[in-house]
Structure formats: structure tokens, C-alpha cells
Design an enzyme around this catalytic site. Structure first.
Site, mmCIF file in Angstrom:
data_model
loop_
_atom_site.group_PDB
_atom_site.id
_atom_site.type_symbol
_atom_site.label_atom_id
_atom_site.label_comp_id
_atom_site.label_asym_id
_atom_site.label_seq_id
_atom_site.Cartn_x
_atom_site.Cartn_y
_atom_site.Cartn_z
ATOM 1 N N SER A 143 -45.718 11.167 -6.295
ATOM 2 C CA SER A 143 -45.206 10.549 -6.147
ATOM 3 C C SER A 143 -46.280 9.115 -6.219
ATOM 4 C CB SER A 143 -44.864 9.845 -4.652
ATOM 5 O OG SER A 143 -44.936 8.810 -4.046
ATOM 6 N N TYR A 157 -49.233 11.429 3.579
ATOM 7 C CA TYR A 157 -47.724 11.720 2.311
ATOM 8 C C TYR A 157 -48.919 11.400 1.052
ATOM 9 C CZ TYR A 157 -43.712 10.793 -0.469
ATOM 10 O OH TYR A 157 -43.142 10.990 -1.527
#
Length: 285
Positions: A143, A157
Site C-alpha cells: 500500500s 496497517y
């Protein structure tokens, strides 16, 4: 037909919907046979059926990346159905948010167990088989949150995605001697439904995003960006070209970059990207 995909067998774990499904369709369009795996057996079979209707050899499989036996069974079933895996993609993942002081240790563990160790469980099986054959391609999904600091509203995350980036780059370095490629897909803002079911651990917190200078990308374009990058043997694959300038900025002066993001947030800019109606419409295309 693409030499990277034509006549090749591929497995995507985490392709029952969203980006994974679009990638399966893109690889199929480029000539690959595709095994689709997901925690949702129905989602996996739905994707496989879409591929079969387009004339592609495909199979839908259930896979729980938290269960080593389930991962092993999925990989074996994919190879039994389609032959030895030329391409393997780890795309399963979860998302949650909140201020760091509100994120319990159990959620940190869950995040890393799915988003990082889910990949490790699969790679520990696939990589030795590819080494023995002297060919193959591994794809891991990370990501933008793992590339540079902005995700203060989901630090757990961001941390696991940064680990995926490092793992992928070092795996690429090691596997090059065996003729095996590695690509790490780093989605920036992409139009998905992934946020619909995410857990929230803080009340009234602001979800910080990668930058208001960015535009939300469609899943279809994301699949094309990844596939083109694989054909070019690229390791790090951000969906948006703007990421490269940002990485240079961070490397030049990381303290100044953090200070800039802090000032933007205080000024009321949490970094939300722009979005066009065409991209919104693409979700149902």
C-alpha cells in the site's frame, strides 16, 4: 499475447472481489489460466465463473490465510487444476482504523497475521517450488501507507504494509539468482468497497489519506498498471506515478516531510484524493 501471462498458470489469493477480481480478469485477458482463492468461497467462485464465461480456464477455491493447512491445500488444489504455478499473488488483506492509543494489541496481531504472515505462509510453499523449477513470479500487495508517512489514523496497517514492501524487495534480491521475479503492488487511492466493512477503534477520528494532489484510480486501471509492470520486470509498483516524487521528497528530508504533513492536517487537509464520476461508475462496470 503476453509472454509473461500467455499459457501460464496463476493463483491469486484474495480475488473474490475488488482489485483481486480485476487483476484476475486482466491476467486472463493476457492469456493466463487463473485459480481464484478467497476467504469467501462464493466470491472466489463468482470471479472464476466470470473468467470461464470469457473463455478462460479458471477455478474458484476457498482459502483462509490464517490457517497454514488451508493455504497449503489451496496451493495444491490450484496446481492440480491448472498445473504448476508460474505466477502467485498474495492479495488477501484487512483494514481497520483509529488513533494509535485506541488500537489494542490484539488488533495489531490480527493485522500482521493476515496482511503479512498470510503472505509468508503462502510464499513458504510456493517459493521453494519455483526455485526447484528455476522460474516463476511472486506478487505481494502492499500500500501507499507502507511507502511514506501519512496514515496516522491506521499506524498498525501502515506498519505491516511497510514490512510487506521490505520483504518483497529483499525477496526480489534473493530470487533473482534463480530466475524468479517479484513485484510489490502498492495501491494508492483506488475505488473499492474495502472500507465498507472496516473496524473503527476511535470515535470521530479523521481518516488520513495519501494526498489531495492524487486522484482515485479505477480497479481496472490498477490491474493494468500491475500487469504492465510485471511484464517490465518491475519490483516496486505504485499505482500512481506521483509516488516517486514523494519518495524522493521523503528521502531528501524525512523530518521536513513529516512536518509538512502535520501542517497540512492542522490546516484542515487530511490528504483526501479527488475522484471523478467515471471512476465511481467503474465500480459497477
Amino acid at each position: 499475447m503476453s509472454e509473461t501471462f500467455a499459457g501460464k498458470s496463476a493463483l491469486i489469493i484474495g480475488a473474490g472481489q475488488n482489485i483481486g477480481r480485476r487483476i484476475a480478469q486482466e491476467w486472463a485477458a493476457r492469456g493466463a489460466r487463473v485459480a481464484v482463492a478467497d476467504i469467501s468461497r462464493d466470491g472466489a467462485e463468482d470471479t472464476a465463473e466470470i473468467l470461464r464465461k470469457s473463455g478462460t480456464e479458471a477455478v474458484g477455491l476457498h482459502c483462509n490465510v490464517l490457517d497454514e493447512a488451508s493455504v497449503a491445500a489451496t496451493i495444491d488444489a490450484a496446481e492440480q487444476a491448472l498445473g504448476q504455478l508460474d505466477i502467485h499473488m498474495n492479495n488477501a488483506g484487512i483494514l481497520s482504523g483509529g488513533n494509535p492509543e485506541d488500537i489494542p494489541l490484539s488488533e495489531w496481531r490480527r493485522m500482521f497475521d493476515v496482511n503479512l504472515f498470510g503472505m509468508v505462509r503462502a510464499n513458504n510453499i510456493v517459493v521453494p517450488r519455483m526455485i526447484a523449477r528455476g522460474s516463476g513470479h511472486i506478487v505481494n500487495t502492499a500500500s501507499f501507507a507502507g511507502l511514506y508517512p501519512f496514515a496516522a489514523s491506521r499506524i498498525h496497517y501502515a506498519a505491516c504494509k511497510a514490512a510487506v514492501v521490505s520483504m518483497s524487495q529483499n525477496l526480489a534480491l534473493y530470487l533473482k539468482q534463480f530466475g524468479i521475479g517479484v513485484s510489490c503492488l502498492c495501491p494508492g487511492p483506488v475505488m473499492t468497497t474495502s472500507v465498507d466493512g472496516m473496524k473503527h477503534f476511535s470515535e470521530n477520528y479523521v481518516m488520513r489519506a495519501p494526498g489531495s494532489h492524487l486522484q482515485v484510480m479505477s480497479q481496472q486501471e490498477t490491474a493494468k498498471v500491475l500487469s504492465d509492470a510485471m511484464e517490465a520486470s518491475r519490483i516496486l509498483v505504485p499505482t500512481h506515478h506521483e509516488a516517486w516524487a514523494t519518495l524522493i521528497e521523503v528521502a531528501t528530508d524525512p523530518d521536513a516531510f513529516v512536518e509538512k504533513k502535520h501542517r497540512e492536517f492542522l490546516a484542515g487537509d487530511p490528504g483526501r484524493p479527488g475522484i471523478t464520476q467515471d471512476v465511481i461508475d467503474s465500480l459497477n462496470a
